[in-house]
Design a protein around this motif. Sequence first.
Motif, PDB file in Angstrom:
ATOM      1  N   LEU A   1       0.692  -1.176   0.073  1.00  0.00           N
ATOM      2  CA  LEU A   1       0.022  -0.048   0.023  1.00  0.00           C
ATOM      3  C   LEU A   1       0.794   1.259   0.000  1.00  0.00           C
ATOM      4  O   LEU A   1       0.471   2.299  -0.807  1.00  0.00           O
ATOM      5  N   GLU A   2       1.973   1.092   0.593  1.00  0.00           N
ATOM      6  CA  GLU A   2       2.898   2.393   0.596  1.00  0.00           C
ATOM      7  C   GLU A   2       3.438   2.676  -0.625  1.00  0.00           C
ATOM      8  O   GLU A   2       3.482   3.765  -0.949  1.00  0.00           O
ATOM      9  N   ILE A   3       3.751   1.590  -1.357  1.00  0.00           N
ATOM     10  CA  ILE A   3       4.252   1.791  -2.795  1.00  0.00           C
ATOM     11  C   ILE A   3       3.365   2.290  -3.498  1.00  0.00           C
ATOM     12  O   ILE A   3       3.710   3.417  -4.478  1.00  0.00           O
ATOM     13  N   ARG A   4       2.139   1.915  -3.715  1.00  0.00           N
ATOM     14  CA  ARG A   4       1.065   2.208  -4.517  1.00  0.00           C
ATOM     15  C   ARG A   4       0.710   3.827  -4.040  1.00  0.00           C
ATOM     16  O   ARG A   4       0.436   4.496  -4.752  1.00  0.00           O
ATOM     17  N   GLN A   5       0.684   3.949  -2.690  1.00  0.00           N
ATOM     18  CA  GLN A   5       0.659   5.572  -2.390  1.00  0.00           C
ATOM     19  C   GLN A   5       1.625   6.516  -2.737  1.00  0.00           C
ATOM     20  O   GLN A   5       1.424   7.462  -3.232  1.00  0.00           O
ATOM     21  N   ARG A   6       2.760   6.028  -2.757  1.00  0.00           N
ATOM     22  CA  ARG A   6       4.125   6.814  -3.465  1.00  0.00           C
ATOM     23  C   ARG A   6       3.762   6.998  -4.840  1.00  0.00           C
ATOM     24  O   ARG A   6       3.990   8.105  -5.308  1.00  0.00           O
TER      25      ARG A   6
END
Length: 75
Positions: free
Chosen positions: A2-7
Amino acid sequence: MLEIRQRLLQAYEKTGKWGRVAELMAEGADATSETSEKVRIYRAAADLHLSKQKDPAAAAQLLEKAAALAAATAA
């Protein structure tokens, strides 16, 4: 993940790659288990396709998914 997608979303927003933002949002909706959240995300992604990309066909595809999920939930 999720963090990668958000970035990625933030990077695409900053560079104005709205089609890619909408695609990532739709992929996120596909991965979400909560139906109401899927519908909300599909609608938001469709709005980006329509308002930023001027792509009513892409928006319609996502709105059809949202409507089908909403109808299935209501039934």
